[in-house]
Every structure is written in structure tokens, then in C-alpha cells.
Design a protein around this motif. Structure first.
Motif, PDB file in Angstrom:
ATOM      1  N   GLU A   1      42.489  37.401   4.511  1.00 27.82           N
ATOM      2  CA  GLU A   1      41.166  37.113   3.799  1.00 27.82           C
ATOM      3  C   GLU A   1      41.251  37.208   2.350  1.00 27.82           C
ATOM      4  OE1 GLU A   1      37.528  39.126   5.037  1.00 27.82           O
ATOM      5  OE2 GLU A   1      36.519  38.164   3.503  1.00 27.82           O
ATOM      6  N   ASN A   2      41.735  38.241   1.935  1.00 30.33           N
ATOM      7  CA  ASN A   2      41.433  38.432   0.235  1.00 30.33           C
ATOM      8  C   ASN A   2      42.942  38.106  -0.370  1.00 30.33           C
ATOM      9  OD1 ASN A   2      39.044  40.258   0.241  1.00 30.33           O
ATOM     10  ND2 ASN A   2      40.088  40.894   2.062  1.00 30.33           N
ATOM     11  N   CYS A   3      43.916  38.032   0.253  1.00 36.18           N
ATOM     12  CA  CYS A   3      45.103  37.731  -0.577  1.00 36.18           C
ATOM     13  C   CYS A   3      46.032  36.553  -0.414  1.00 36.18           C
ATOM     14  CB  CYS A   3      46.283  39.000  -0.222  1.00 36.18           C
ATOM     15  SG  CYS A   3      45.159  40.686  -0.407  1.00 36.18           S
TER      16      CYS A   3
ATOM     17  N   SER B   1      54.991  35.816  -1.109  1.00 32.97           N
ATOM     18  CA  SER B   1      54.100  35.375  -0.084  1.00 32.97           C
ATOM     19  C   SER B   1      53.602  36.942   0.655  1.00 32.97           C
ATOM     20  CB  SER B   1      54.767  34.555   1.087  1.00 32.97           C
ATOM     21  OG  SER B   1      53.806  34.646   2.228  1.00 32.97           O
ATOM     22  N   LEU B   2      52.333  36.993   1.265  1.00 32.74           N
ATOM     23  CA  LEU B   2      52.210  38.020   2.005  1.00 32.74           C
ATOM     24  C   LEU B   2      51.590  37.547   3.483  1.00 32.74           C
ATOM     25  CD1 LEU B   2      50.146  40.227  -0.509  1.00 32.74           C
ATOM     26  CD2 LEU B   2      52.247  40.455   0.307  1.00 32.74           C
ATOM     27  N   LEU B   3      51.996  36.803   3.995  1.00 33.49           N
ATOM     28  CA  LEU B   3      51.947  35.971   5.325  1.00 33.49           C
ATOM     29  C   LEU B   3      52.319  36.911   6.485  1.00 33.49           C
ATOM     30  CD1 LEU B   3      52.023  32.370   5.374  1.00 33.49           C
ATOM     31  CD2 LEU B   3      50.123  33.699   5.934  1.00 33.49           C
TER      32      LEU B   3
ATOM     33  N   TYR C   1      43.301  45.439 -10.004  1.00 29.82           N
ATOM     34  CA  TYR C   1      44.305  44.478 -10.745  1.00 29.82           C
ATOM     35  C   TYR C   1      44.226  43.064  -9.549  1.00 29.82           C
ATOM     36  CZ  TYR C   1      48.213  41.916 -12.847  1.00 29.82           C
ATOM     37  OH  TYR C   1      48.903  41.225 -13.508  1.00 29.82           O
ATOM     38  N   MET C   2      44.086  43.369  -8.432  1.00 27.44           N
ATOM     39  CA  MET C   2      44.268  42.541  -7.253  1.00 27.44           C
ATOM     40  C   MET C   2      42.895  43.038  -6.409  1.00 27.44           C
ATOM     41  SD  MET C   2      46.468  39.918  -7.474  1.00 27.44           S
ATOM     42  CE  MET C   2      46.967  39.444  -9.058  1.00 27.44           C
ATOM     43  N   PRO C   3      42.383  41.881  -5.541  1.00 25.90           N
ATOM     44  CA  PRO C   3      42.610  40.344  -5.892  1.00 25.90           C
ATOM     45  C   PRO C   3      41.850  40.249  -7.247  1.00 25.90           C
ATOM     46  CG  PRO C   3      40.844  40.693  -4.378  1.00 25.90           C
ATOM     47  CD  PRO C   3      41.531  42.158  -4.549  1.00 25.90           C
ATOM     48  N   PRO C   4      42.333  39.345  -8.250  1.00 24.96           N
ATOM     49  CA  PRO C   4      41.830  39.086  -9.299  1.00 24.96           C
ATOM     50  C   PRO C   4      40.232  38.349  -9.393  1.00 24.96           C
ATOM     51  CG  PRO C   4      43.636  37.402  -8.926  1.00 24.96           C
ATOM     52  CD  PRO C   4      43.465  38.147  -7.845  1.00 24.96           C
ATOM     53  N   TRP C   5      39.665  39.141  -9.998  1.00 18.67           N
ATOM     54  CA  TRP C   5      38.124  38.908 -10.150  1.00 18.67           C
ATOM     55  C   TRP C   5      37.490  39.745 -11.479  1.00 18.67           C
ATOM     56  CZ3 TRP C   5      35.126  35.015  -8.754  1.00 18.67           C
ATOM     57  CH2 TRP C   5      33.778  35.253  -8.796  1.00 18.67           C
TER      58      TRP C   5
HETATM   59  C1  HEC Z   1      43.416  34.136  -6.922  1.00 17.16           C
HETATM   60  C2  HEC Z   1      44.906  34.348  -6.364  1.00 17.16           C
HETATM   61  C3  HEC Z   1      45.214  35.484  -5.960  1.00 17.16           C
HETATM   62  C4  HEC Z   1      44.702  36.166  -5.152  1.00 17.16           C
HETATM   63  C5  HEC Z   1      43.474  36.394  -4.156  1.00 17.16           C
HETATM   64  C6  HEC Z   1      45.571  37.598  -4.806  1.00 17.16           C
HETATM   65  N1  HEC Z   1      46.370  37.482  -5.881  1.00 17.16           N
HETATM   66 FE1  HEC Z   1      48.161  38.841  -6.057  1.00 17.16          FE
HETATM   67  N2  HEC Z   1      48.799  38.048  -7.616  1.00 17.16           N
HETATM   68  C7  HEC Z   1      48.318  36.690  -7.910  1.00 17.16           C
HETATM   69  C8  HEC Z   1      49.244  36.051  -9.159  1.00 17.16           C
HETATM   70  C9  HEC Z   1      49.237  34.672  -9.649  1.00 17.16           C
HETATM   71  C10 HEC Z   1      50.038  37.086  -9.377  1.00 17.16           C
HETATM   72  C11 HEC Z   1      51.150  37.122 -10.427  1.00 17.16           C
HETATM   73  C12 HEC Z   1      50.487  37.264 -11.681  1.00 17.16           C
HETATM   74  C13 HEC Z   1      49.955  38.517 -12.060  1.00 17.16           C
HETATM   75  O1  HEC Z   1      50.606  39.614 -11.759  1.00 17.16           O
HETATM   76  O2  HEC Z   1      49.052  38.566 -12.339  1.00 17.16           O
HETATM   77  C14 HEC Z   1      49.808  38.223  -8.374  1.00 17.16           C
HETATM   78  C15 HEC Z   1      50.342  39.489  -8.313  1.00 17.16           C
HETATM   79  C16 HEC Z   1      50.179  40.419  -7.409  1.00 17.16           C
HETATM   80  C17 HEC Z   1      51.065  41.718  -7.374  1.00 17.16           C
HETATM   81  C18 HEC Z   1      51.992  42.132  -8.225  1.00 17.16           C
HETATM   82  C19 HEC Z   1      51.476  42.952  -9.465  1.00 17.16           C
HETATM   83  C20 HEC Z   1      52.268  43.453 -10.609  1.00 17.16           C
HETATM   84  O3  HEC Z   1      52.222  44.570 -11.059  1.00 17.16           O
HETATM   85  O4  HEC Z   1      53.211  42.751 -10.864  1.00 17.16           O
HETATM   86  C21 HEC Z   1      50.637  42.354  -6.166  1.00 17.16           C
HETATM   87  C22 HEC Z   1      51.143  43.719  -5.619  1.00 17.16           C
HETATM   88  C23 HEC Z   1      49.784  41.701  -5.790  1.00 17.16           C
HETATM   89  N3  HEC Z   1      49.325  40.244  -6.460  1.00 17.16           N
HETATM   90  C24 HEC Z   1      48.748  41.948  -4.404  1.00 17.16           C
HETATM   91  C25 HEC Z   1      47.639  41.158  -3.959  1.00 17.16           C
HETATM   92  C26 HEC Z   1      47.207  41.584  -3.037  1.00 17.16           C
HETATM   93  C27 HEC Z   1      47.375  42.990  -2.216  1.00 17.16           C
HETATM   94  C28 HEC Z   1      45.864  40.874  -2.673  1.00 17.16           C
HETATM   95  C29 HEC Z   1      44.715  40.729  -1.858  1.00 17.16           C
HETATM   96  C30 HEC Z   1      44.007  42.022  -1.781  1.00 17.16           C
HETATM   97  C31 HEC Z   1      46.051  39.829  -3.839  1.00 17.16           C
HETATM   98  N4  HEC Z   1      47.268  39.899  -4.474  1.00 17.16           N
HETATM   99  C32 HEC Z   1      45.377  38.514  -4.033  1.00 17.16           C
HETATM  100  C33 HEC Z   1      47.314  35.871  -7.462  1.00 17.16           C
HETATM  101  C34 HEC Z   1      46.311  36.369  -6.427  1.00 17.16           C
END
Ligand code: HEC
Length: 464
Positions: free
Chosen positions: A35-37, A50-52, A72-76
Motif C-alpha cells: 500500500e505505501n511503498c 523494488s520492494l515487490l 524519510y519514507m514514504p516521502p510526504w
Molecule cells: C512517492 C514515491 C515513493 C514512495 C511511496 C516510497 N519511496 Fe522509498 N524512495 C523513493 C525514491 C525516489 C528513493 C530514492 C531517492 C531518495 O532516497 O530520496 C527512495 C529511497 C528509499 C530508501 C533508501 C533510503 C536511503 O537512505 O538511501 C528506502 C530504505 C526506502 N525508499 C524505503 C521505502 C519504504 C519502506 C516505503 C514505504 C513505507 C517507501 N520507500 C515509499 C520513492 C518512494
């Protein structure tokens, strides 16, 4: 007797653990990740991995636990108002704890046969259906390998000749030279590198001139399209689905005589050679247009930020000239931005939070649409406060060590804006909003010192 007590004590000690079973991928974690990633973390999407599948997630379990714990994640970016915006992302504290517990337990799989089906991937075609007009980048762009992010603007000539006359007739705004646009969908040519984008209409040919002057495909421009654009058409950020506005509201307008679109794309290089040739789909209004979304803004050009200032604060206020509905807000700063906070003081004394961002992130800036439009009566005072961090402690600081920074459109300059996407309640009062925009522009130039004023031809460079 003694023996029995011991056995009972042992059983009691085991009870809490039995009540909170160790989370497993199949039962607890997969639904959270899907749902979130996965909207971003799946093959061909913007995130770097990928996190599939179970194996993808299990090997990163601790890394993921850290990324979600730090938010830091999910970005919002918005911290508030909570629950107000369409497409809001975020994990509850329980889900963050669940991911931490799963990582601590060694990322157990559980019953892999019982894993729910992953959500469907992005549609290959247009998310809003077949557009009335498709405008393509004239040439593919070879995205540099990196490591730095690239902000490119591409002039894209368009013509309305290919649009069905009946569609154009229906979209024509009476007594005007404008067509009502219901929605704009930016279709990334290469989702691996395409981070976010905005598109404007250029009626003056300036984008073409800049491209020709640089002699290649597109031109570099960071904070603005590099000229004062006539019309903002729309944007795209990762993970947010394009949509139509409700109730006969047009998102924008397009001049009947045509012109150029100017598409600004933020590319996040992958380290490999990549190309992109993105497309823009335009959907004209099919139903009678009741209102066109338009913007008023708060801003400041008075940004002489000393080196080392960790909380340089700027404020502005705008009085709303007539009753209107607020549909969206768009904050803008560059890399030194740290916080932005906006609220509305209604004439009856009520204060409403419009937006709070405590950790500004340039790559994740967005136009936030309210789930329920906010009524702003005439006389409402909208206030915005922006905070910049020009210290060495700001990891995004483009200058190492910190340097004095001024207003300007480049990555090494700063900007500060807060746009309100509104529709007037009474059509007869619609012109009051462009007038408010112009007045704000004049006020902001007037408040500069003579020395600051001499730096730009403000009217030409930044008016919009
Ligand atoms: C809207 C798009 C988006 C969503 C939703 C998202 N991510 Fe990401 N994620 C990214 C992108 C783009 C990057 C690489 C750039 C960055 O680190 O900002 C990233 C990077 C990461 C990293 C590497 C961080 C690092 O320190 O380098 C992790 C771990 C991660 N995501 C986990 C998650 C998880 C767990 C979720 C869900 C809870 C999630 N992300 C949801 C776009 C997303």
C-alpha cells in the motif's frame, strides 16, 4: 507442590510473547509495503529498488525500519493539517513499530502461499484515458549519467489542428480566446530517471530562444522555467495520480492560437546512460465551465540570507479580495528551505491551518489539493512564514562552506513563494484576483532596497 509453582511461573512469563506474535511478511508486512511503498518501489518506477517480493524487502528489513522511523519514507512533506490533502502518504506509529519488530525478528516470511496479490502496476497508457491533444518532446533527451540531478526545460510546439472541432467548440470559453482545460497528464518517457515535472504555456517564444542559444535539446533551468510564463498548465510528482477537478472547474486554459508548451523535468540520474522523450496529454472540458482555477500568491524577493544563518525567517500576508474556495496550495523554496507554515485568519477571528511543513524537501515539493475545498471569505488574511537554513549543518546547502545567498532562479539562489489555487465564489468578482496578484507583485518590488531593486529587471524577469 514446589514444582507446580515453578511450572506456573514459567507459563505466566511466556504469556505476553504469545499475545504479540512475531510479525511475518505474508500476514503483516506485505500489505503495508504494497500500500505505501510499491507505488514507487517497483520495476520501472522512480525509486532505486523494488520492494515487490519477499526477498527484496527481507534483505533490506533494517534499512527500511530506519527509513520509516526517521519519516524519510514514504516521502510526504506536510506535517499538517493531517488528513486534509488528497494523496496523503504516511505510516502510523503502529506500522512503523511493526516494521521495526519484523526487522528485529530477522524478517520472517510466514506462509508464502498466503501472501496477498501485489497491487496492479502503472497502466501503460494514459491514466486519465485518451487525451484530446498529445504533445511530445520533439526529440529524445540524453539524460546525463549523474551524479547530479538535472533540471531541464523543453519547448514543445503545439497546434490545435488535430483536435476534433466539436471538442474545441465545447471547450471554448465564451467571449474569450481561450479553451478550458480539464486536466493535463504528463506521461514520463522514462520513469527510471523522470522524477517530477511542471508544464507552462509560453506565448512569447522565449523558451525556444533559450534552447536555440544553448544549441541542444532543451536548456538547464532550476527554480523557474527561465522566463515569466503566461500560464501554468499542470505538474506531475511520483506516486500521485493525475485527476480531474470536480464541479465544472477547469484546471487551466490554453490560447486558441496555439504556442509552445514549456516542460520542466527534474531528472534523477541512475548512473547509466538513459534517454527520455516524455509526452503531455491535454483533456479539454466536456461540461460547461463554471470556474477556472486561478492563483494568488504570497512571496518575497527580500532574501539576503547571511552565511551561517540557521533560521532566516521571511513572512508575508495577503488579504483575500472576494469570497473564494481554496482548492490547492503550492509552497516553493530551493535547497536552503527548512520550514513553511501558512494559515488563514478569517474575518470572524477563526484561525485555520492551511499548511505546515517542518522539514522542507526540494525534490518532494508538490501542489497539495484539499480533499474538501476551504472557504475563504473576503477579508481573510492569509499569512505565510518561510524559514531558511544557510548553515553548514544543512546537508542540502549547495555552498560548502556556507556563502551569503540571495533571491534568484538558480540552484545556488533562493526563492520563497506560496501559491493559493482558488476559484471565486461570484463570477462578477473574478477580476479582483488577478488585480490582487499584480498588487502583490508591486508591493514586493517596492519594499526592496534600491540596491536590491537594481539586481534584476523584476517586472520582466519574475512577473507571473
Ligand atoms: C512517492 C514515491 C515513493 C514512495 C511511496 C516510497 N519511496 Fe522509498 N524512495 C523513493 C525514491 C525516489 C528513493 C530514492 C531517492 C531518495 O532516497 O530520496 C527512495 C529511497 C528509499 C530508501 C533508501 C533510503 C536511503 O537512505 O538511501 C528506502 C530504505 C526506502 N525508499 C524505503 C521505502 C519504504 C519502506 C516505503 C514505504 C513505507 C517507501 N520507500 C515509499 C520513492 C518512494
Amino acid at each position: 507442590m514446589k514444582r507446580l509453582t515453578l511450572v506456573l511461573g514459567w507459563a505466566v512469563a511466556q504469556l505476553p510473547a504469545a499475545e504479540t506474535p512475531v510479525p511475518t511478511w505474508s500476514r503483516d508486512i506485505a500489505p503495508v509495503i504494497y500500500e505505501n511503498c510499491v507505488p514507487c518501489h517497483r520495476p520501472g518506477q522512480v525509486a532505486p529498488f523494488s520492494l515487490l517480493d519477499y526477498a527484496d524487502v527481507a534483505k533490506r528489513a533494517r534499512f527500511i525500519a530506519r527509513a520509516v522511523k526517521s519519516h524519510y519514507m514514504p516521502p510526504w512533506s506536510p506535517d499538517g493539517p493531517v488528513g486534509a490533502f488528497i494523496g496523503e502518504r504516511g505510516l502510523t506509529e503502529e506500522k512503523i513499530a511493526l516494521l521495526a519488530a519484523w526487522a528485529a525478528a530477522g524478517a520472517p516470511a510466514g506462509d508464502l502461499a498466503a501472501v496477498p496479490a501485489p497491487p496492479p502496476g502503472p497502466t501503460a497508457g494514459w491514466e486519465l484515458g485518451q487525451p484530446d491533444l498529445i504533445v511530445r518532446m520533439p526529440r529524445p533527451y540524453a539524460v546525463p549519467r549523474g551524479p547530479d540531478n538535472v533540471y531541464m526545460v523543453f519547448p514543445m510546439p503545439f497546434s490545435l489542428k488535430d483536435v476534433a472541432p466539436a471538442v474545441l467548440a465545447r471547450a471554448r470559453i465564451p467571449d474569450s480566446d481561450a479553451l478550458a482545460v480539464a486536466a493535463v497528464e504528463i506521461h514520463p518517457g522514462n520513469r527510471r530517471v523522470f522524477h517530477h515535472a511542471d508544464v507552462w504555456v509560453d506565448l512569447t517564444g522565449q523558451a525556444r530562444k533559450r534552447e536555440a542559444a544553448e544549441g541542444g535539446t532543451g536548456y538547464l533551468s532550476f527554480g523557474t522555467p527561465g522566463f515569466p510564463p503566461a500560464i501554468y498548465l499542470g505538474g506531475r510528482v511520483p506516486g500521485i495520480t493525475p485527476r480531474f477537478l470536480p464541479d465544472g472547474i477547469a484546471a487551466s486554459v490554453l490560447p486558441v492560437e496555439g504556442g509552445d508548451l514549456a516542460l520542466q523535468v527534474h531528472y534523477a540520474p541512475t548512473g547509466k546512460p538513459e534517454t527520455d522523450q516524455s509526452e503531455i496529454g491535454i483533456y479539454f472540458m466536456r461540461e460547461p465551465v463554471k470556474r477556472v482555477l486561478e492563483s494568488v500568491f504570497l512571496r518575497s524577493f527580500n532574501l539576503d540570507i547571511p552565511a551561517g544563518a540557521a533560521a532566516f525567517t521571511v513572512e508575508d500576508t495577503l488579504e483575500i479580495p472576494a469570497d473564494c474556495m481554496l482548492l490547492s496550495v503550492f509552497p516553493h523554496m530551493h535547497l536552503l528551505g527548512r520550514e513553511v507554515q501558512a494559515d488563514a485568519l478569517l474575518p470572524d477571528g477563526t484561525r485555520r491551518e492551511l499548511l505546515t511543513v517542518r522539514h522542507w524537501s526540494f525534490p518532494w515539493q508538490d501542489r497539495y489539493f484539499y480533499k474538501k475545498p476551504v472557504f475563504l471569505p473576503k477579508g481573510t488574511r492569509v499569512h505565510c512564514r518561510w524559514v531558511f537554513d544557510n548553515s553548514d549543518g544543512n546537508k542540502q546547502n549547495p555552498h560548502v562552506p556556507a556563502q551569503p545567498v540571495r533571491f534568484g532562479p538558480n540552484a545556488t539562489d533562493e526563492m520563497c513563494e506560496f501559491h493559493l489555487g482558488i476559484v471565486p465564489v461570484n463570477l462578477a468578482e473574478a477580476e479582483l484576483f488577478p488585480a490582487a496578484r499584480e498588487q502583490k507583485m508591486r508591493q514586493k518590488i517596492d519594499e526592496l532596497s534600491p540596491e536590491q531593486r537594481a539586481r534584476f529587471n523584476w517586472k520582466e524577469a519574475f512577473e507571473r
